[in-house]
Design an enzyme around this catalytic site. Structure first.
Site, PDB file in Angstrom:
ATOM      1  N   ARG A 290       0.751  -1.270  -0.084  1.00 40.38           N
ATOM      2  CA  ARG A 290      -0.106   0.016   0.064  1.00 40.38           C
ATOM      3  C   ARG A 290       0.924   1.095   0.059  1.00 40.38           C
ATOM      4  NH1 ARG A 290      -3.183  -3.116   3.793  1.00 40.38           N
ATOM      5  NH2 ARG A 290      -4.777  -3.779   2.684  1.00 40.38           N
TER       6      ARG A 290
ATOM      7  N   LYS B  51       3.233  11.564 -10.631  1.00 48.71           N
ATOM      8  CA  LYS B  51       2.357  10.933 -11.393  1.00 48.71           C
ATOM      9  C   LYS B  51       3.064   9.601 -11.879  1.00 48.71           C
ATOM     10  CE  LYS B  51      -0.667  14.477 -13.763  1.00 48.71           C
ATOM     11  NZ  LYS B  51      -0.886  14.984 -15.258  1.00 48.71           N
TER      12      LYS B  51
ATOM     13  N   GLU C   9      10.108  19.471 -24.310  1.00 42.77           N
ATOM     14  CA  GLU C   9       9.476  19.634 -22.955  1.00 42.77           C
ATOM     15  C   GLU C   9      10.184  20.912 -22.237  1.00 42.77           C
ATOM     16  OE1 GLU C   9       6.789  18.115 -21.963  1.00 42.77           O
ATOM     17  OE2 GLU C   9       6.626  16.035 -23.122  1.00 42.77           O
TER      18      GLU C   9
ATOM     19  N   LYS D   8       8.235  23.188 -12.807  1.00 45.60           N
ATOM     20  CA  LYS D   8       7.349  21.889 -12.715  1.00 45.60           C
ATOM     21  C   LYS D   8       6.976  21.843 -11.337  1.00 45.60           C
ATOM     22  CE  LYS D   8       5.610  17.459 -13.839  1.00 45.60           C
ATOM     23  NZ  LYS D   8       5.771  16.081 -14.486  1.00 45.60           N
TER      24      LYS D   8
ATOM     25  N   GLU E 237      -3.906  18.240 -10.230  1.00 46.77           N
ATOM     26  CA  GLU E 237      -4.254  18.743 -11.564  1.00 46.77           C
ATOM     27  C   GLU E 237      -5.738  19.079 -11.601  1.00 46.77           C
ATOM     28  OE1 GLU E 237      -2.619  16.886 -15.017  1.00 46.77           O
ATOM     29  OE2 GLU E 237      -4.218  17.444 -16.289  1.00 46.77           O
TER      30      GLU E 237
ATOM     31  N   ARG F  63      -2.242  22.623 -13.064  1.00 42.59           N
ATOM     32  CA  ARG F  63      -1.289  21.729 -13.654  1.00 42.59           C
ATOM     33  C   ARG F  63      -1.444  21.453 -15.043  1.00 42.59           C
ATOM     34  NH1 ARG F  63       1.350  16.324 -10.311  1.00 42.59           N
ATOM     35  NH2 ARG F  63       2.329  15.619 -12.050  1.00 42.59           N
TER      36      ARG F  63
ATOM     37  N   ASN G 180       0.067  20.240 -19.871  1.00 41.94           N
ATOM     38  CA  ASN G 180      -0.383  19.848 -21.240  1.00 41.94           C
ATOM     39  C   ASN G 180      -0.363  20.313 -22.471  1.00 41.94           C
ATOM     40  OD1 ASN G 180      -1.150  17.491 -19.359  1.00 41.94           O
ATOM     41  ND2 ASN G 180      -3.125  18.335 -19.029  1.00 41.94           N
TER      42      ASN G 180
ATOM     43  N   HIS H 251       0.051  18.930 -25.828  1.00 40.36           N
ATOM     44  CA  HIS H 251      -0.038  17.576 -25.678  1.00 40.36           C
ATOM     45  C   HIS H 251      -1.676  17.143 -26.287  1.00 40.36           C
ATOM     46  CE1 HIS H 251       3.544  17.696 -23.259  1.00 40.36           C
ATOM     47  NE2 HIS H 251       3.294  16.392 -22.879  1.00 40.36           N
TER      48      HIS H 251
ATOM     49  N   HIS I 235      -0.870  14.141 -28.453  1.00 44.66           N
ATOM     50  CA  HIS I 235      -1.304  12.718 -28.440  1.00 44.66           C
ATOM     51  C   HIS I 235      -1.991  12.064 -29.441  1.00 44.66           C
ATOM     52  CE1 HIS I 235      -1.030  13.097 -23.620  1.00 44.66           C
ATOM     53  NE2 HIS I 235      -0.060  12.372 -24.188  1.00 44.66           N
TER      54      HIS I 235
ATOM     55  N   HIS J  32       7.402  11.008 -28.268  1.00 35.18           N
ATOM     56  CA  HIS J  32       6.383  11.907 -27.719  1.00 35.18           C
ATOM     57  C   HIS J  32       6.982  13.144 -27.540  1.00 35.18           C
ATOM     58  CE1 HIS J  32       3.748  13.338 -24.199  1.00 35.18           C
ATOM     59  NE2 HIS J  32       4.957  13.715 -23.967  1.00 35.18           N
TER      60      HIS J  32
END
Ligand SMILES: NC(=O)c1ccc[n+]([C@@H]2O[C@H](COP(=O)([O-])OP(=O)(O)OC[C@H]3O[C@@H](n4cnc5c(N)ncnc54)[C@H](O)[C@@H]3O)[C@@H](O)[C@H]2O)c1
Ligand SMILES: [Zn+2]
Length: 369
Positions: free
Chosen positions: A123, A145, A187, A229, A239, A243, A247, A250, A254, A268
């Protein structure tokens, strides 16, 4: 002058530091001792292991830190369920306890997978990021993340789980394939475009040196990116607002990645470069941002050999297919497209309600070059 940068990620009891500098892997043992783990499990991939694992293990041995190492195959498929299961079973097989610390040595694939394993084992146990790609050093290793991929899409099973420490050793970038370095650089540019015009100006001059391996330029670019960041994550860890600015580029990106099957045909960061350029072009066409800023961004990316237009996708993608991918994104709500749009170089806003038809019309023109 110190040749180490330290950036604090302020998240209350989950706060941690990011260290940036040349040679940090060789000093990892000393930094890790302070975390007082009962034992360590290094998770890495075969490419990184052959190049950089020995230095890490040597440094752990010097610091008398007991560790085991698990080497996984390189590549995005390592973020599938089966390798995840294999990894957690292997770690449990070592007989770990809640004081065990996972060390993620690798790019974003290893960071996301090992981070998710740490989030879920017993956990939740601690982990440290030792990012070895530029993308991982400026983006995926910071912010907590973690995720694995599913047949329904990438990163759809995951958790927010902050690392205890991030050690970004710029020295390892020397072995990174140039194309991977450039993709990660996209990035870096993103942070300038969404919030720091002076940083973009600096990159416009220093970008070539950075990509050629200049350690000072790399250290500064990574430190500024991580600080940007860290600030955004500290303000909006999960987010619910700001945040989302990360993106930027993106949504378009994507969709192009999905059309190319998330393959080596389009990395990417390359998709993000095209996406940022398209977001500027769209905003300029709508009168939301100066056309000269859009032109400058595109010129910067192209000068550094990053793709900045969608023309070459005309044979494989249609405006409708791209918009369909955007609608499936886990960040869309009620079929509304949320875009991050620039107002100028150095400032972007969240546009939560962009009509799909407008994007389709814009893409029809963009695919023509
Ligand atoms: N968690 C987040 O916030 C976040 C953010 C962005 C991206 N990501 C994830 O990151 C992943 C992509 O990460 P990536 O671009 O680092 O890819 P990656 O981890 O696959 O690394 C790219 C390639 O470079 C090799 N490599 C790594 N370091 C090297 C080095 N120093 N020298 C030589 N080769 C090296 C790897 O073995 C791999 O073949 C994706 O799965 C993406 O979803 C996560
Ligand atoms: Zn990205």
């Amino acid at each position: 002058v110190s040749d180490r940068e330290r950036i604090a990620v302020a998240l209350g009891g989950r706060s941690y530091d990011i260290l940036v500098g040349d040679g940090l892997i060789g000093e990892a043992g000393a930094h890790l001792r302070a975390l007082a783990a009962t034992r360590l499990v290094v998770v890495t991939d075969a490419n990184v292991a052959s190049l950089h694992l020995a230095r890490l293990e040597q440094s752990l041995a010097v610091a008398a830190l007991r560790h085991d190492t698990i080497v996984l195959p390189p590549g995005e498929r390592t973020k599938d369920f089966a390798p995840y299961q294999h990894l957690v079973e292997a770690i449990l097989g070592l007989g770990i306890d809640r004081g065990t610390l996972i060390l993620a040595l690798g790019g974003g694939v290893i960071g996301d997978l090992a981070g998710f394993a740490a989030a879920t084992l017993l956990r939740g146990i601690g982990y440290v990021q030792l990012p070895t790609t530029l993308l991982a050093q400026v983006d995926s290793s910071v912010g907590g993340k973690t995720a694995i991929n599913t047949s329904h899409g990438k990163n759809l099973v995951g958790a927010f789980h902050q690392p205890r420490l991030v050690l970004a050793d710029t020295g390892v970038l020397a072995t990174l394939p140039p194309r991977e370095l450039r993709a990660g650089y996209a990035e870096v540019v993103k942070y300038g475009l969404i919030g720091d015009a002076a940083f973009f100006d600096w990159l416009d001059g220093a970008g070539e040196a950075l990509l050629a391996g200049d350690p000072q330029a790399q250290r500064r670019a990574i430190a500024v990116s991580c600080a940007a960041k860290a600030r955004i994550v500290a303000a909006d860890e999960r987010e619910s607002g700001e945040r989302a600015l990360l993106n930027f580029g993106h949504t378009f990106g994507h969709a192009l990645e999905a059309e190319t099957g998330f393959s080596d045909a389009l990395l990417h960061g390359e998709a993000v470069a095209i996406g940022m350029s398209l977001a500027f072009a769209y905003a300029a066409a709508k009168g939301l941002c100066p056309a000269r800023d859009a032109a400058r961004v595109r010129a910067h990316l192209e000068r550094l050999d990053l793709p900045a237009s969608a023309g070459r996708f005309a044979n494989i993608a249609t405006p409708a297919s791209l918009v369909q991918h955007m609608m499936k994104d886990k960040k869309t709500r009620d079929g509304r497209l949320t875009f991050i749009l620039p107002r100028r170089i150095g400032e972007a806003v969240i546009a939560p309600d962009v009509a799909a038809g407008e994007i389709r019309d814009f893409l029809a023109a963009a695919l023509r070059g």
